[in-house]
Design an enzyme around this catalytic site. Structure first.
Site, PDB file in Angstrom:
ATOM      1  N   ARG A 165       0.820  -1.221   0.000  1.00  0.00           N
ATOM      2  CA  ARG A 165       0.000   0.000   0.000  1.00  0.00           C
ATOM      3  C   ARG A 165       0.858   1.279   0.000  1.00  0.00           C
ATOM      4  NH1 ARG A 165      -3.503  -3.403  -0.759  1.00  0.00           N
ATOM      5  NH2 ARG A 165      -5.643  -3.281  -0.009  1.00  0.00           N
ATOM      6  N   SER A 236     -10.858   0.127   2.373  1.00  0.00           N
ATOM      7  CA  SER A 236     -10.191   0.002   3.676  1.00  0.00           C
ATOM      8  C   SER A 236      -9.789   1.388   4.172  1.00  0.00           C
ATOM      9  CB  SER A 236      -8.922  -0.845   3.554  1.00  0.00           C
ATOM     10  OG  SER A 236      -9.231  -2.132   3.121  1.00  0.00           O
ATOM     11  N   GLU A 332      -5.350   4.633   5.491  1.00  0.00           N
ATOM     12  CA  GLU A 332      -4.961   4.348   4.104  1.00  0.00           C
ATOM     13  C   GLU A 332      -5.241   5.549   3.190  1.00  0.00           C
ATOM     14  OE1 GLU A 332      -5.299   0.389   2.205  1.00  0.00           O
ATOM     15  OE2 GLU A 332      -6.634   1.470   0.875  1.00  0.00           O
TER      16      GLU A 332
HETATM   17  N1  EPU Z   1     -12.223  -9.724   9.743  1.00  0.00           N
HETATM   18  C1  EPU Z   1     -12.862  -9.482  10.926  1.00  0.00           C
HETATM   19  N2  EPU Z   1     -13.921  -8.606  10.913  1.00  0.00           N
HETATM   20  C2  EPU Z   1     -14.345  -7.993   9.785  1.00  0.00           C
HETATM   21  C3  EPU Z   1     -13.677  -8.240   8.578  1.00  0.00           C
HETATM   22  C4  EPU Z   1     -12.596  -9.112   8.575  1.00  0.00           C
HETATM   23  O1  EPU Z   1     -12.494  -9.993  11.963  1.00  0.00           O
HETATM   24  O2  EPU Z   1     -15.317  -7.211   9.876  1.00  0.00           O
HETATM   25  C5  EPU Z   1     -11.068 -10.634   9.747  1.00  0.00           C
HETATM   26  C6  EPU Z   1     -11.305 -11.792   8.777  1.00  0.00           C
HETATM   27  O3  EPU Z   1     -11.994 -12.834   9.398  1.00  0.00           O
HETATM   28  C7  EPU Z   1      -9.931 -12.183   8.365  1.00  0.00           C
HETATM   29  C8  EPU Z   1      -9.147 -10.885   8.468  1.00  0.00           C
HETATM   30  O4  EPU Z   1      -9.935  -9.979   9.231  1.00  0.00           O
HETATM   31  O5  EPU Z   1      -9.375 -13.086   9.288  1.00  0.00           O
HETATM   32  C9  EPU Z   1      -8.803 -10.306   7.102  1.00  0.00           C
HETATM   33  O6  EPU Z   1     -10.004  -9.942   6.399  1.00  0.00           O
HETATM   34  P1  EPU Z   1     -10.075  -9.802   4.802  1.00  0.00           P
HETATM   35  O7  EPU Z   1      -9.737 -11.089   4.142  1.00  0.00           O
HETATM   36  O8  EPU Z   1     -11.370  -9.170   4.440  1.00  0.00           O
HETATM   37  O9  EPU Z   1      -8.868  -8.843   4.421  1.00  0.00           O
HETATM   38  P2  EPU Z   1      -8.362  -7.453   5.049  1.00  0.00           P
HETATM   39  O10 EPU Z   1      -6.963  -7.684   5.500  1.00  0.00           O
HETATM   40  O11 EPU Z   1      -9.289  -6.914   6.058  1.00  0.00           O
HETATM   41  C10 EPU Z   1      -7.264  -6.648   2.818  1.00  0.00           C
HETATM   42  C11 EPU Z   1      -7.246  -5.390   2.018  1.00  0.00           C
HETATM   43  C12 EPU Z   1      -8.512  -5.273   1.181  1.00  0.00           C
HETATM   44  C13 EPU Z   1      -8.565  -6.479   0.248  1.00  0.00           C
HETATM   45  C14 EPU Z   1      -8.569  -7.760   1.123  1.00  0.00           C
HETATM   46  C15 EPU Z   1      -8.493  -9.016   0.276  1.00  0.00           C
HETATM   47  C16 EPU Z   1      -5.883  -3.818   3.284  1.00  0.00           C
HETATM   48  C17 EPU Z   1      -5.868  -2.587   4.123  1.00  0.00           C
HETATM   49  N3  EPU Z   1      -7.095  -4.240   2.900  1.00  0.00           N
HETATM   50  O12 EPU Z   1      -8.342  -6.536   3.735  1.00  0.00           O
HETATM   51  O13 EPU Z   1      -8.394  -4.101   0.385  1.00  0.00           O
HETATM   52  O14 EPU Z   1      -9.700  -6.453  -0.566  1.00  0.00           O
HETATM   53  O15 EPU Z   1      -7.402  -7.773   1.980  1.00  0.00           O
HETATM   54  O16 EPU Z   1      -7.218  -9.125  -0.267  1.00  0.00           O
HETATM   55  O17 EPU Z   1      -4.817  -4.353   2.971  1.00  0.00           O
HETATM   56  C18 EPU Z   1      -8.939  -1.790   0.150  1.00  0.00           C
HETATM   57  O18 EPU Z   1      -7.733  -1.561   0.128  1.00  0.00           O
HETATM   58  O19 EPU Z   1      -9.793  -0.873   0.034  1.00  0.00           O
HETATM   59  C19 EPU Z   1      -9.414  -3.174   0.345  1.00  0.00           C
HETATM   60  C20 EPU Z   1     -10.699  -3.457   0.491  1.00  0.00           C
END
Ligand code: EPU
Length: 342
Positions: A165, A236, A332
């Site tokens: 990022r 995000s 972000e």
């Molecule tokens: N989780 C929670 N609560 C929630 C949502 C998620 O506990 O409300 C937990 C999930 O269970 C999982 C972990 O958090 O264990 C990660 O969740 P997720 O797979 O949705 O990925 P993220 O790390 O929260 C990142 C990116 C997203 C991207 C997803 C998929 C960042 C800041 N965000 O989210 O990017 O779509 O991975 O690769 O790196 C964006 O940048 O706008 C964005 C949406």
């Protein structure tokens, strides 16, 4: 002829739907118009702000200087071999439409980045990434205009200093460079990347095609993330924090369910969404701003008018995460402008 408008309202040009008055605003559709806008800004020593799809910005109430809205359009094939193509995408093209276009042409590699809001020009700035893929992996070069003198340059991927990022374009030096086009190297072989667990689970069978992956990513995003066209948001709101291994091990000892993703031998990425969720923030609303019911990393503007309300609310979230886990969360999207008229 370049048209510059004064006191221009940007509320419909940012996906958080915040009210913001740009002192001067110009929509540019060619590199020459961009250079013209830059010369005008230089004449009155005005500072320069760049607006793309407005999906990764928190606009404060006033934006002094010249706001340049990058509207350059077009996609072209630059090189083609039996295995690969290099395509040039103008910065004002919409990102998701570009992903669909590439897939339709049989140019592969962008499927995992489907449905990310914003424009092509914004993609390298924060090195957009999702489901195990980052745009940096495909970048051949990034075309820019230097806002100090209007000079045109082309930067290689190495020169863009991409990381999670992050890129050169977020540094003070890089902020002076306005992205006009991005060249991507894409594959003609229909190989897919389904290493991300949630994506692998969503695949109907082992022999997934790029179109299957694209459709699965769209389905996952639609089910997990609120649509910025319906609920005002910037995706995000926080980056996933990267901490050293000792800290990660200490946290794992205390919170056994905490998701952790090793980055390299010494550092570990934590899940900001998980920590925010554990603290009970999901669905909470204050000052007309809320944490999405669907995903704890997404902040929704329900009825706030100004950035100050978003900042006040999200500050409470970061303070509570820091208090409980000893981890500091970075925003972000970039906050620009001022809450007072200069
Ligand atoms: N989780 C929670 N609560 C929630 C949502 C998620 O506990 O409300 C937990 C999930 O269970 C999982 C972990 O958090 O264990 C990660 O969740 P997720 O797979 O949705 O990925 P993220 O790390 O929260 C990142 C990116 C997203 C991207 C997803 C998929 C960042 C800041 N965000 O989210 O990017 O779509 O991975 O690769 O790196 C964006 O940048 O706008 C964005 C949406």
């Amino acid at each position: 002829m370049l048209e510059v408008e004064g006191n221009f309202q940007l509320v419909s040009l940012n996906t958080l739907k915040l009210e913001c008055i740009a002192e001067c605003y110009a929509l540019v559709s060619t590199t020459v118009e961009l250079q013209e806008a830059l010369s005008e800004a230089r004449l009155c020593s005005a500072n320069i702000n760049v607006l793309g799809g407005g999906s990764n910005l928190i606009l404060n109430r006033y934006l002094p200087g010249m706001t340049i809205h990058v509207g350059l359009k077009g996609r072209e094939l630059l090189e083609e071999s039996a295995d690969e193509v290099v395509v040039r995408l103008q910065a004002g093209e919409e990102w998701h439409q570009t992903v669909l276009w590439a897939n339709g042409e049989g140019y592969f590699g962008l499927e995992n980045l489907a449905l990310i809001p914003g424009s092509v020009g914004a993609a390298p700035v924060q090195n957009i990434g999702a489901y195990g893929v980052e745009i940096a992996q495909m970048i051949e070069c990034v075309h820019v205009v230097d806002s100090r003198n209007g000079d045109i340059r082309a930067l290689t991927a190495d020169e863009c200093c991409f990381s999670y990022r992050d890129s050169l374009f977020k540094t003070p030096e890089g902020k002076r460079l306005i992205i006009t086009a991005v060249d991507l190297r894409l594959s003609k072989h229909p190989a897919v990347n389904i290493s991300y667990p949630a994506l692998r689970e969503a695949m109907p069978h082992d022999s997934a095609t790029p179109s299957d992956v694209l459709m699965a990513v769209v389905t996952i995003r639609q089910s997990k993330l609120p649509d910025p066209g319906v609920e005002a948001n910037v995706g995000s709101f926080f980056k996933n924090p990267i901490v050293d291994r000792e800290m990660a091990e200490h946290l794992k000892g205390e919170y056994r369910d905490m998701p952790q993703y090793p980055v390299d031998a010494n550092t570990v990425k934590l899940s900001a969404a998980w920590m925010i969720d554990q603290l009970g923030w999901r669905g909470v609303e204050e000052f007309g701003v809320s944490v999405s019911e669907k995903h704890a990393l997404v902040v929704i503007n329900k009825r706030a008018r100004y950035a100050s309300e978003v900042i006040e609310f999200t500050h409470k979230i970061t303070s509570s995460v820091s208090e409980k886990y000893g981890v500091s969360l970075d925003r972000e999207p970039e906050l620009v402008g001022s809450d007072q008229r200069a």
